[in-house]
Design an enzyme around this catalytic site. Structure first.
Site, short mmCIF file in Angstrom:
data_model
loop_
_atom_site.label_atom_id
_atom_site.label_comp_id
_atom_site.label_asym_id
_atom_site.label_seq_id
_atom_site.Cartn_x
_atom_site.Cartn_y
_atom_site.Cartn_z
N ARG A 64 0.82 -1.22 0.00
CA ARG A 64 0.00 0.00 0.00
C ARG A 64 0.85 1.27 0.00
O ARG A 64 0.46 2.30 -0.50
CB ARG A 64 -0.92 -0.01 1.22
CG ARG A 64 -2.09 0.94 1.12
CD ARG A 64 -3.06 0.77 2.28
NE ARG A 64 -2.39 0.91 3.54
CZ ARG A 64 -2.59 0.12 4.61
NH1 ARG A 64 -3.45 -0.88 4.55
NH2 ARG A 64 -1.93 0.31 5.72
N TYR A 117 -12.54 22.85 -9.89
CA TYR A 117 -13.13 21.65 -10.50
C TYR A 117 -14.35 21.23 -9.66
O TYR A 117 -14.28 21.15 -8.43
CB TYR A 117 -12.02 20.60 -10.44
CG TYR A 117 -12.33 19.22 -10.94
CD1 TYR A 117 -12.63 18.98 -12.28
CD2 TYR A 117 -12.26 18.13 -10.08
CE1 TYR A 117 -12.87 17.69 -12.72
CE2 TYR A 117 -12.48 16.84 -10.53
CZ TYR A 117 -12.79 16.64 -11.85
OH TYR A 117 -13.02 15.37 -12.29
N ASP A 187 -4.30 23.26 -7.43
CA ASP A 187 -4.56 22.23 -8.43
C ASP A 187 -3.88 22.71 -9.71
O ASP A 187 -4.32 23.68 -10.33
CB ASP A 187 -6.08 22.07 -8.62
CG ASP A 187 -6.43 20.97 -9.60
OD1 ASP A 187 -5.62 20.69 -10.50
OD2 ASP A 187 -7.54 20.41 -9.48
N LYS A 212 -4.80 13.26 -16.59
CA LYS A 212 -4.93 14.12 -17.77
C LYS A 212 -3.65 14.08 -18.63
O LYS A 212 -3.43 13.09 -19.30
CB LYS A 212 -5.28 15.54 -17.33
CG LYS A 212 -6.51 15.60 -16.38
CD LYS A 212 -7.80 15.27 -17.09
CE LYS A 212 -8.97 15.01 -16.16
NZ LYS A 212 -9.29 16.05 -15.19
C1 LIG Z 1 -9.89 15.81 -13.87
C2 LIG Z 1 -9.49 16.81 -12.88
C3 LIG Z 1 -9.37 16.47 -11.53
C4 LIG Z 1 -9.70 15.09 -11.00
O1 LIG Z 1 -8.84 14.11 -11.50
P1 LIG Z 1 -9.31 12.57 -11.52
O2 LIG Z 1 -8.05 11.85 -11.80
O3 LIG Z 1 -10.34 12.49 -12.58
O4 LIG Z 1 -9.87 12.28 -10.16
C5 LIG Z 1 -8.96 17.43 -10.64
N1 LIG Z 1 -8.71 18.69 -11.05
C6 LIG Z 1 -8.82 19.07 -12.33
C7 LIG Z 1 -8.53 20.47 -12.71
C8 LIG Z 1 -9.23 18.15 -13.28
O5 LIG Z 1 -9.38 18.53 -14.55
#
Ligand SMILES: *Cc1c(COP(=O)(O)O)cnc(C)c1O
Length: 393
Positions: A64, A117, A187, A212
C-alpha cells in the site's frame, strides 16, 4: 537516471523528463523501470524489520505504501514540479481530498477558489462541511487578504480555473496565505507541471490529476501531490492513514506518458491556438476562452506566469436552443462527447458554470462548449468544427 554530475549544465525540462526516475543499469540495462507487484514485503531478520520500522516512509514497507515503480514515478514528478518530494495517489480527486484532510479539522476555515473543479467543490460542500469545517469560496480575480481569518488553515487555488480559465495571481495569494499562517495548495492540472511551477511562486503544495496530460492516453486514473519540505510528512502521513494506494501498472503507464509530455503539450498548444483564433472569427461564436488569445481577460497575467498553454479551449456560442447544440455535437466525427481531457484525442462537452458558482457571477450569454484539442491534424479538426457550426443554423 542516476549518472548525474554536478558539472553538467542545467538541462531543459524536455530532456529531464526523458531521464527522470529511471536507472537502466540498476535493472539489467532495461530502459524503463520494472513493474513491481507487491503486497507483502519480507525481511531477512528481526533487526532488518525493526530498522525498517524506524523510517516508515522510506523504501518498501508494504504494498500500500508503494513499490520501486511508485517511487520512480514520484521521483520523476518531483523533477517536473520542482518540489521536495511527491506522493502518487489513486486519482486527481484523491490528491485533493488527501491534502485537504491532512490540514483541516473541526472549527478550521478553508478558503477556496470559486472556479475549482466541480467534484472538488462537492467534497468541500458535503464532506468537509459535514466534518464541521467552515468553507468559503473566493473570487480568483480579487485579493484574498480580506477573506483570511485567524482560523483559516488552508487556501486552495486552481489557476486557470476549471472550464473558464480565470487566472489568479498565485504568488500574491500564496504570500497572503503564508502571512496568515495558512497552507497554500494549488490544483496544477491545467499546466501539467510543465507550464507553471507553483512551488517557485511560494505555494506549499501542488497537485495534479495525472489522469490528464501526464498519463496522456485516456487509460489510467492517477493523482500526484508534490510538497515543500515543511509540509511533506503531514501529507504523507495523511495519505498513509487514508489508505490511498496506486497500482504499479498505472505508475508504469504514467511514467511512459511523462516521457512524451513536453512534445505532446507543444502540439496540443499549437493546434489549440490555431483553432481558438479560427473560432474567434466565426459568426456562430460569441467568444472564445483561451488564455493564449490576446483577447482573453487574464492574458497579461497568464503571460507573466505561464510558459505556454494546453489543448483546452472553451467556446461561448451565440444564443441557440438545445436541439441546435445537439445537432452540432451529435454529428461531430473527430470531437467525441466525453468528460476528462489530456489524452491524444479530441473531446467536447457542454457546460454551464452559472448554477455552481457562488462568489462570482457567470453571464456568458449563450451555450458553452469545452473543447479538448487532441493530436489530430489541425485542418481535419477545423473541418469537423466548421461542419458542426453549420448544423447550428
Ligand atoms: C480531472 C481533474 C481532476 C480530477 O482528477 P481525476 O483523476 O479524474 O480524479 C482534478 N482537477 C482538475 C482540474 C481536473 O481537470
Amino acid at each position: 537516471m542516476t549518472r548525474r554530475s554536478n558539472d553538467n549544465p542545467p538541462r531543459d525540462m524536455t530532456t529531464r523528463l526523458v531521464n527522470a526516475g529511471r536507472d537502466p543499469f540498476a535493472n539489467h540495462g532495461v530502459v524503463n523501470p520494472p513493474v513491481y507487484h507487491a503486497s507483502t514485503i519480507v525481511y531477512p531478520t528481526l533487526a532488518a524489520l525493526e530498522e525498517a520500522d524506524r523510517t516508515p516512509f522510506e523504501g518498501t514497507r508494504y504494498g500500500r505504501r508503494g513499490t520501486p515503480t511508485t517511487f520512480a514515478l514520484e521521483e520523476a514528478v518531483t523533477e517536473l514540479e520542482g518540489g521536495y518530494r511527491s506522493i502518487a495517489v489513486s486519482s486527481g480527486l484523491s490528491a485533493i481530498t488527501t491534502c485537504l484532510l491532512a490540514f483541516l479539522k473541526q472549527g478550521d476555515h478553508l478558503l477556496i477558489s470559486d472556479t475549482v473543479y466541480a467534484p472538488t467543490r462537492r467534497f468541500c460542500d458535503v464532506m468537509l462541511k459535514g466534518l464541521g469545517i467552515d468553507v468559503t469560496y473566493f473570487d480568483p480575480l480579487a485579493e484574498i487578504g480580506p477573506r483570511l481569518r485567524p482560523e483559516t488553515r488552508v487556501v486552495f487555488m486552481e489557476s486557470p480555473g476549471s472550464l473558464t480559465y480565470e487566472i489568479q495571481d498565485v504568488a500574491a495569494a500564496a504570500a497572503a496565505a503564508r502571512d496568515a499562517g495558512a497552507v497554500s495548495i494549488i490544483d496544477n492540472t491545467w499546466s501539467a507541471g510543465l507550464l507553471f511551477r507553483p512551488l517557485e511562486h511560494g505555494v506549499d503544495i501542488t497537485i495534479q490529476a495525472a489522469t490528464k496530460y501526464i498519463v496522456g492516453h485516456s487509460d489510467v486514473m492517477l493523482g500526484t501531490i508534490t510538497t515543500s519540505e515543511a509540509t511533506f510528512l503531514r501529507v504523507k502521513r495523511a495519505s498513509a492513514m487514508l489508505g490511498v494506494a496506486v497500482g504499479p501498472d498505472d505508475c508504469y503507464l504514467a511514467l511512459r506518458g511523462l516521457r512524451t509530455l513536453a512534445p505532446r503539450l507543444e502540439r496540443h498548444q499549437a493546434t489549440a491556438s490555431r483553432l481558438a483564433e479560427w473560432l474567434e472569427g466565426r459568426p456562430e461564436v460569441r467568444c472564445v476562452l483561451y488564455p493564449a488569445l490576446p483577447s482573453f481577460p487574464g492574458h497579461a497575467l497568464w503571460r507573466r506566469d505561464f510558459s505556454g498553454a494546453n489543448g483546452l479551449v472553451s467556446v461561448v456560442l451565440r444564443e441557440v436552443g438545445r436541439d441546435a447544440v445537439a445537432r452540432m455535437l451529435d454529428g461531430l466525427e473527430l470531437f467525441a462527447l466525453g468528460y476528462s481531457w489530456g489524452g491524444y484525442e479530441s473531446l467536447v462537452v457542454p457546460f454551464d458554470p452559472a448554477p455552481v458558482r457562488t462568489a462570482t457571477r457567470w453571464s456568458g450569454g449563450g451555450p458553452c462548449l469545452r473543447l479538448h484539442v487532441g493530436l489530430e491534424d489541425p485542418d481535419d479538426l477545423i473541418r469537423d468544427l466548421e461542419n458542426g457550426l453549420r448544423r447550428l443554423a
